[in-house]
Design a protein around this motif. Structure first.
Motif, PDB file in Angstrom:
ATOM      1  N   SER A 193      -0.273   7.321  -4.221  1.00  0.00           N
ATOM      2  CA  SER A 193      -0.067   8.321  -5.263  1.00  0.00           C
ATOM      3  C   SER A 193       1.240   9.068  -5.028  1.00  0.00           C
ATOM      4  O   SER A 193       1.671   9.265  -3.890  1.00  0.00           O
ATOM      5  CB  SER A 193      -1.246   9.300  -5.256  1.00  0.00           C
ATOM      6  OG  SER A 193      -0.926  10.439  -6.006  1.00  0.00           O
ATOM      7  N   ARG A 212       2.144   1.806  -3.422  1.00  0.00           N
ATOM      8  CA  ARG A 212       1.086   2.087  -4.381  1.00  0.00           C
ATOM      9  C   ARG A 212       0.426   3.444  -4.127  1.00  0.00           C
ATOM     10  O   ARG A 212      -0.498   3.820  -4.824  1.00  0.00           O
ATOM     11  CB  ARG A 212       0.029   0.976  -4.319  1.00  0.00           C
ATOM     12  CG  ARG A 212       0.525  -0.320  -4.966  1.00  0.00           C
ATOM     13  CD  ARG A 212      -0.572  -1.341  -5.053  1.00  0.00           C
ATOM     14  NE  ARG A 212      -0.129  -2.499  -5.825  1.00  0.00           N
ATOM     15  CZ  ARG A 212      -0.864  -3.556  -6.073  1.00  0.00           C
ATOM     16  NH1 ARG A 212      -2.097  -3.627  -5.616  1.00  0.00           N
ATOM     17  NH2 ARG A 212      -0.388  -4.563  -6.770  1.00  0.00           N
ATOM     18  N   ASP A 264       0.827  -1.208   0.000  1.00  0.00           N
ATOM     19  CA  ASP A 264       0.000   0.000   0.000  1.00  0.00           C
ATOM     20  C   ASP A 264       0.860   1.256   0.000  1.00  0.00           C
ATOM     21  O   ASP A 264       0.533   2.259  -0.639  1.00  0.00           O
ATOM     22  CB  ASP A 264      -0.934   0.008   1.218  1.00  0.00           C
ATOM     23  CG  ASP A 264      -1.996  -1.066   1.119  1.00  0.00           C
ATOM     24  OD1 ASP A 264      -2.217  -1.580   0.004  1.00  0.00           O
ATOM     25  OD2 ASP A 264      -2.596  -1.413   2.163  1.00  0.00           O
ATOM     26  N   TYR A 322       7.129  11.837 -13.787  1.00  0.00           N
ATOM     27  CA  TYR A 322       7.336  10.718 -12.856  1.00  0.00           C
ATOM     28  C   TYR A 322       8.290  11.145 -11.749  1.00  0.00           C
ATOM     29  O   TYR A 322       9.295  11.806 -12.015  1.00  0.00           O
ATOM     30  CB  TYR A 322       7.924   9.513 -13.600  1.00  0.00           C
ATOM     31  CG  TYR A 322       8.425   8.402 -12.694  1.00  0.00           C
ATOM     32  CD1 TYR A 322       7.541   7.478 -12.151  1.00  0.00           C
ATOM     33  CD2 TYR A 322       9.775   8.285 -12.394  1.00  0.00           C
ATOM     34  CE1 TYR A 322       7.997   6.464 -11.316  1.00  0.00           C
ATOM     35  CE2 TYR A 322      10.242   7.274 -11.575  1.00  0.00           C
ATOM     36  CZ  TYR A 322       9.342   6.361 -11.028  1.00  0.00           C
ATOM     37  OH  TYR A 322       9.798   5.375 -10.209  1.00  0.00           O
ATOM     38  N   ARG A 337       3.863  -2.569  -8.870  1.00  0.00           N
ATOM     39  CA  ARG A 337       3.295  -2.413 -10.209  1.00  0.00           C
ATOM     40  C   ARG A 337       2.873  -0.978 -10.521  1.00  0.00           C
ATOM     41  O   ARG A 337       3.101  -0.482 -11.624  1.00  0.00           O
ATOM     42  CB  ARG A 337       2.085  -3.335 -10.349  1.00  0.00           C
ATOM     43  CG  ARG A 337       2.433  -4.814 -10.310  1.00  0.00           C
ATOM     44  CD  ARG A 337       2.925  -5.320 -11.640  1.00  0.00           C
ATOM     45  NE  ARG A 337       3.237  -6.748 -11.583  1.00  0.00           N
ATOM     46  CZ  ARG A 337       3.488  -7.486 -12.654  1.00  0.00           C
ATOM     47  NH1 ARG A 337       3.481  -6.925 -13.837  1.00  0.00           N
ATOM     48  NH2 ARG A 337       3.771  -8.763 -12.532  1.00  0.00           N
ATOM     49  N   ASP A 338       2.232  -0.306  -9.577  1.00  0.00           N
ATOM     50  CA  ASP A 338       1.737   1.041  -9.857  1.00  0.00           C
ATOM     51  C   ASP A 338       2.883   2.003 -10.156  1.00  0.00           C
ATOM     52  O   ASP A 338       2.827   2.786 -11.111  1.00  0.00           O
ATOM     53  CB  ASP A 338       0.915   1.570  -8.676  1.00  0.00           C
ATOM     54  CG  ASP A 338      -0.402   0.831  -8.519  1.00  0.00           C
ATOM     55  OD1 ASP A 338      -0.687  -0.045  -9.358  1.00  0.00           O
ATOM     56  OD2 ASP A 338      -1.142   1.119  -7.570  1.00  0.00           O
ATOM     57  N   ASP A 339       3.934   1.945  -9.329  1.00  0.00           N
ATOM     58  CA  ASP A 339       5.071   2.837  -9.531  1.00  0.00           C
ATOM     59  C   ASP A 339       5.824   2.460 -10.804  1.00  0.00           C
ATOM     60  O   ASP A 339       6.288   3.316 -11.553  1.00  0.00           O
ATOM     61  CB  ASP A 339       5.993   2.784  -8.313  1.00  0.00           C
ATOM     62  CG  ASP A 339       6.946   3.964  -8.265  1.00  0.00           C
ATOM     63  OD1 ASP A 339       6.538   5.083  -8.653  1.00  0.00           O
ATOM     64  OD2 ASP A 339       8.102   3.786  -7.848  1.00  0.00           O
ATOM     65  N   SER A 397       4.508   1.134 -13.432  1.00  0.00           N
ATOM     66  CA  SER A 397       3.684   1.584 -14.552  1.00  0.00           C
ATOM     67  C   SER A 397       3.881   3.076 -14.815  1.00  0.00           C
ATOM     68  O   SER A 397       3.982   3.502 -15.971  1.00  0.00           O
ATOM     69  CB  SER A 397       2.210   1.291 -14.263  1.00  0.00           C
ATOM     70  OG  SER A 397       1.391   1.767 -15.299  1.00  0.00           O
ATOM     71  N   ARG A 398       3.966   3.874 -13.748  1.00  0.00           N
ATOM     72  CA  ARG A 398       4.184   5.310 -13.924  1.00  0.00           C
ATOM     73  C   ARG A 398       5.526   5.574 -14.602  1.00  0.00           C
ATOM     74  O   ARG A 398       5.644   6.431 -15.483  1.00  0.00           O
ATOM     75  CB  ARG A 398       4.105   6.028 -12.577  1.00  0.00           C
ATOM     76  CG  ARG A 398       2.695   6.202 -12.035  1.00  0.00           C
ATOM     77  CD  ARG A 398       2.671   7.161 -10.869  1.00  0.00           C
ATOM     78  NE  ARG A 398       3.263   6.603  -9.669  1.00  0.00           N
ATOM     79  CZ  ARG A 398       2.556   6.041  -8.675  1.00  0.00           C
ATOM     80  NH1 ARG A 398       1.235   5.964  -8.774  1.00  0.00           N
ATOM     81  NH2 ARG A 398       3.156   5.566  -7.612  1.00  0.00           N
TER      82      ARG A 398
END
Length: 301
Positions: free
Chosen positions: A36, A34, A31, A55, A281-283, A285-286
């Protein structure tokens, strides 16, 4: 029998409790990564006027000690052996013909990436936020003891202070040791863009990457504070390069595909450096979205 069943029950409860704690910790870390990146963007954007910030990494990047290809080619050399090498032998291994000229060549890409070197030595060190070392450092047995600081130009002194190199040993010897130890994770020549990035990664820890529409930056910025504490971070740009000087970026996920992204950045001067960053994954992807227009291999979705 009931006593054994009771023991088994307590053991099972302990195992399940440990598994729950590990799961909760993993979820907490997931979390956190992930979250923001808006807080970081708000801090970094004012440092980059006129650039579109695409980024800001939530985890620090680093150059690994070695990698698969390096391990296959390595000649199994301990750090102690590197320290014992005569400087002339070390220069020969790195194909350094003239150490004095080589040091000046190393300053060039660092000068391009960090404007502090354009200042006089002491002012440059202050601008870099680096206190000057005052005490002699231990000298390996094979090296002659130097009681007095080695004379340097103002720019060389700014360089030495910025990277906290010793006052009492020639810059060329110290730089050659860094290049030789790390020769399997970058192109091997510090007088390149990849070499300048390696020097900053060696000197500073906890440094994330930032990507804009025009540049790639290395930042000095501490970790995000807990939610109940004020954010007093004061990020600083350590190293920058224009995007048009990045020839390609080849990225791959770690073995699990969850906690690490490995990228090899190749510059237009032919140099390259292999970087790893803890990024879920979220970071990831950014980051991959921010560099989507640069050539290179990308991990499968």
């Amino acid at each position: 029998m009931s006593e054994e069943r009771g023991r088994l029950g307590r053991f099972t409860d302990a195992v399940l409790g440990g598994a729950r704690a590990a799961r909760d910790k993993a979820r907490e870390l997931r979390d956190e990564f992930r979250t923001s990146d808006e807080p970081e963007r708000a801090l970094v954007a004012p440092l980059l006027p006129g650039q579109e910030l695409r980024y800001v990494g939530l985890g620090p990047v680093r150059a690994p000690q070695t990698h698969k290809a390096g391990r296959q080619l390595a000649d199994v050399m301990a750090d102690e052996f590197v320290d014992s090498l005569d400087p002339k032998v070390l220069f020969g291994l790195l194909n350094i013909v003239n150490p004095v000229v080589w040091v000046d060549a190393v300053l060039t890409p660092v000068r391009l990436a960090a404007g502090v070197l354009l200042l006089p030595g002491k002012a440059g060190a202050i601008a870099a936020g680096v206190p000057e070392a005052a005490e002699p450092e231990p000298t390996p047995p094979h090296q002659r003891v130097q009681r007095d600081p080695i004379p340097l130009t103002e720019e060389q002194e700014a360089f030495r202070a910025l990277f906290r190199l010793s006052l009492y040993r020639p810059l060329a010897e110290q730089l050659a040791e860094i290049a030789y130890r790390r020769r399997f994770v970058f192109s091997g020549d510090l007088a390149t863009l990849a070499g300048s990035l390696l020097l900053f990664l060696e000197r500073y820890s906890g440094t994330p990457l930032a990507v804009t529409d025009t540049h790639l930056h290395l930042l000095r910025m501490g970790p995000r504070p807990d939610a109940d504490r004020p954010d007093r971070r004061q990020p600083r740009v350590l190293w920058s390069v224009r995007r048009d000087r990045v020839a390609r970026v080849d990225s791959e996920r770690g073995a699990t595909g969850l906690v690490q992204l490995t990228s090899t950045i190749v510059f237009d001067d032919g140099s390259w450096i292999r970087l790893t960053q803890p990024a879920l994954r979220d970071d990831q992807s950014r980051f991959l979205t921010a560099i989507h227009d640069l050539p290179g291999q990308r991990p499968q979705p």
